[in-house]
Structure formats: C-alpha cells, structure tokens
Write a protein that holds these residues in place. Sequence first.
Motif, PDB file in Angstrom:
ATOM      1  N   CYS A  22       0.858  -1.181   0.000  1.00  0.00           N
ATOM      2  CA  CYS A  22       0.000   0.000   0.000  1.00  0.00           C
ATOM      3  C   CYS A  22       0.895   1.233   0.000  1.00  0.00           C
ATOM      4  N   ASN A  23       0.592   2.153  -0.892  1.00  0.00           N
ATOM      5  CA  ASN A  23       1.321   3.411  -0.937  1.00  0.00           C
ATOM      6  C   ASN A  23       0.480   4.515  -0.339  1.00  0.00           C
ATOM      7  N   TRP A  71      -5.962  -1.639   8.029  1.00  0.00           N
ATOM      8  CA  TRP A  71      -6.295  -2.627   7.013  1.00  0.00           C
ATOM      9  C   TRP A  71      -7.599  -3.313   7.389  1.00  0.00           C
ATOM     10  N   TYR A  72      -8.478  -3.392   6.405  1.00  0.00           N
ATOM     11  CA  TYR A  72      -9.711  -4.154   6.499  1.00  0.00           C
ATOM     12  C   TYR A  72      -9.766  -5.103   5.311  1.00  0.00           C
ATOM     13  N   ILE A  89      -5.963  -5.011  11.181  1.00  0.00           N
ATOM     14  CA  ILE A  89      -4.852  -4.510  11.979  1.00  0.00           C
ATOM     15  C   ILE A  89      -4.681  -3.024  11.707  1.00  0.00           C
ATOM     16  N   HIS A  90      -4.001  -2.305  12.600  1.00  0.00           N
ATOM     17  CA  HIS A  90      -3.657  -0.927  12.320  1.00  0.00           C
ATOM     18  C   HIS A  90      -2.345  -0.586  13.015  1.00  0.00           C
ATOM     19  N   GLY A  91      -1.700   0.513  12.562  1.00  0.00           N
ATOM     20  CA  GLY A  91      -0.443   0.928  13.155  1.00  0.00           C
ATOM     21  C   GLY A  91      -0.117   2.373  12.823  1.00  0.00           C
ATOM     22  N   LEU A  92       0.807   2.941  13.568  1.00  0.00           N
ATOM     23  CA  LEU A  92       1.224   4.324  13.345  1.00  0.00           C
ATOM     24  C   LEU A  92       2.641   4.382  12.774  1.00  0.00           C
ATOM     25  N   TYR A 102      -8.820  -6.535  -0.012  1.00  0.00           N
ATOM     26  CA  TYR A 102      -8.120  -5.969   1.130  1.00  0.00           C
ATOM     27  C   TYR A 102      -7.996  -4.456   0.947  1.00  0.00           C
ATOM     28  N   TYR A 103      -8.450  -3.717   1.949  1.00  0.00           N
ATOM     29  CA  TYR A 103      -8.446  -2.264   1.897  1.00  0.00           C
ATOM     30  C   TYR A 103      -7.399  -1.696   2.854  1.00  0.00           C
ATOM     31  N   CYS A 104      -6.590  -0.794   2.328  1.00  0.00           N
ATOM     32  CA  CYS A 104      -5.630  -0.039   3.129  1.00  0.00           C
ATOM     33  C   CYS A 104      -6.197   1.369   3.305  1.00  0.00           C
ATOM     34  N   ILE A 105      -6.281   1.836   4.523  1.00  0.00           N
ATOM     35  CA  ILE A 105      -6.937   3.116   4.823  1.00  0.00           C
ATOM     36  C   ILE A 105      -6.045   3.912   5.760  1.00  0.00           C
TER      37      ILE A 105
END
Lengths: 114, 115
Positions: A22-23, A35-36, A48-51, A86-89
């Motif tokens: 994911c860019n 990510w969903y 999952i998610h992260g900073l 898969y979605y990157c948000i």
Amino acid sequence: DAKTTQPPSMDCAEGRAANLPCNHSTISGNEYVYWYRQIHSQGPQYIIHGLKNNETNEMASLIITEDRKSSTLILPHATLRDTAVYYCIVRVLGYGGSQGNLIFGKGTKLSVKP
Amino acid sequence: DAGVTQSPTHLIKTRGQHVTLRCSPISGHKSVSWYQQVLGQGPQFIFQYYEKEERGRGNFPDRFSARQFPNYSSELNVNALLLGDSALYLCASSLQLLGHTGELFFGEGSRLTVL
C-alpha cells in the motif's frame, strides 16, 4: 478520495505468505494506517492498524516503512479463506465529523489458489 | 455473541419510492455508522451516530437521513429512490466514536435494488 494506492489484484499460492503493498505517500504525522478486508458478500472485517512501528496480531503483520510513505500487510500462511478484497486506509485519530469515518478505496483483490 | 444485524437483507424498490433500513449494533456499542457500497467500489461513508446524535455526515443528498434510538439501534431512510441508489448498505458499530482503535464491526449489509 482515498489517500492510498493499492494494486487492483494479486494472486498467492495456498500456504505461502501473501504480501499486500500500500502506498500512502501523503500521509501526515497523526494518521494511522488501517487494514480491512471484505470477503465476498460479507461486510468488511478489521485486520490490523499501526502508526509507526510494525504490528502483529493473530491475523496478520503490518510493516510500515521508516518514512511511513508505504506499508505492507503480510498474511503469513494464506489459506483459501483469505481470498477477499483488502483495503488499506489512512485516518486521523479523532472523533466524529470527517475524522470519524473510514475512507475506502477500491482495495486489492487477493486470490489464494490451491 | 450476536454481531451487527441488519434488516432486510435484500429488497427491491422502484424509482421514487422510499426505503427504511434497520441496524442493531453489537450489545454495548453506542456508535453506529452507515456506508453505501456500489458494485465494484469500496464502501462510502454516509452517517455516523453516537448517543443518538449525528456526529458525522458524508457527501450524500438530503434524500438520505438516519436516526439512532435510545437502545442504540439505527434506521437509514432514503426518499425518492433513484436507480443509482442501488447498492449494498452497510451498518457498522463501535464501542465509542471511531477513536482510539479505529475498529468498526460491520454487518452483512442490506442489498437494495432500485428498478
């Protein structure tokens, strides 16, 4: 518009690791990467998610580059049931209004093949 | 435990009609959000409600409205249906406003077809 760019589709062999890129080159310092995924005919599911730091849970690992302009979701041992979009948000940690919702792009359709 | 439940699962309407979609959040969740997903696209945010008050609204016309009840369930109403309103309508709940975790729990959706 979504602030992320993802390949429209990817294939992965069953049992192998699936690496979904994911860019998010315009990400700002207070935005998290989420990510969903959405399996056919179902609602999206949080992964999952992260900073800044890499994150791992029972579903996947999230690797974020040091400059935070891109990330990779890793499914370590993909199964047929991982076939999904898969979605990157990216989103700001905030409450309500425009900060309170998720902005989905078109995502990556991952096909896990036997 | 029951997840987010939506009703009806499928429905067919004609142009100009009105539709009401219903959502029950996970027990204990106080926030409900609505999303529209047109075929081939990702979900698009419509509304977010928390403690019965509208807390966010996406770029949708006034034909779309929603409300949240004291038991935290919610309704999405769409008036004067257009062919372009055909979509999967997703409801999502979260314990609080989409804050520290960013985790939304989605239902299976209501698939609306407008003829």
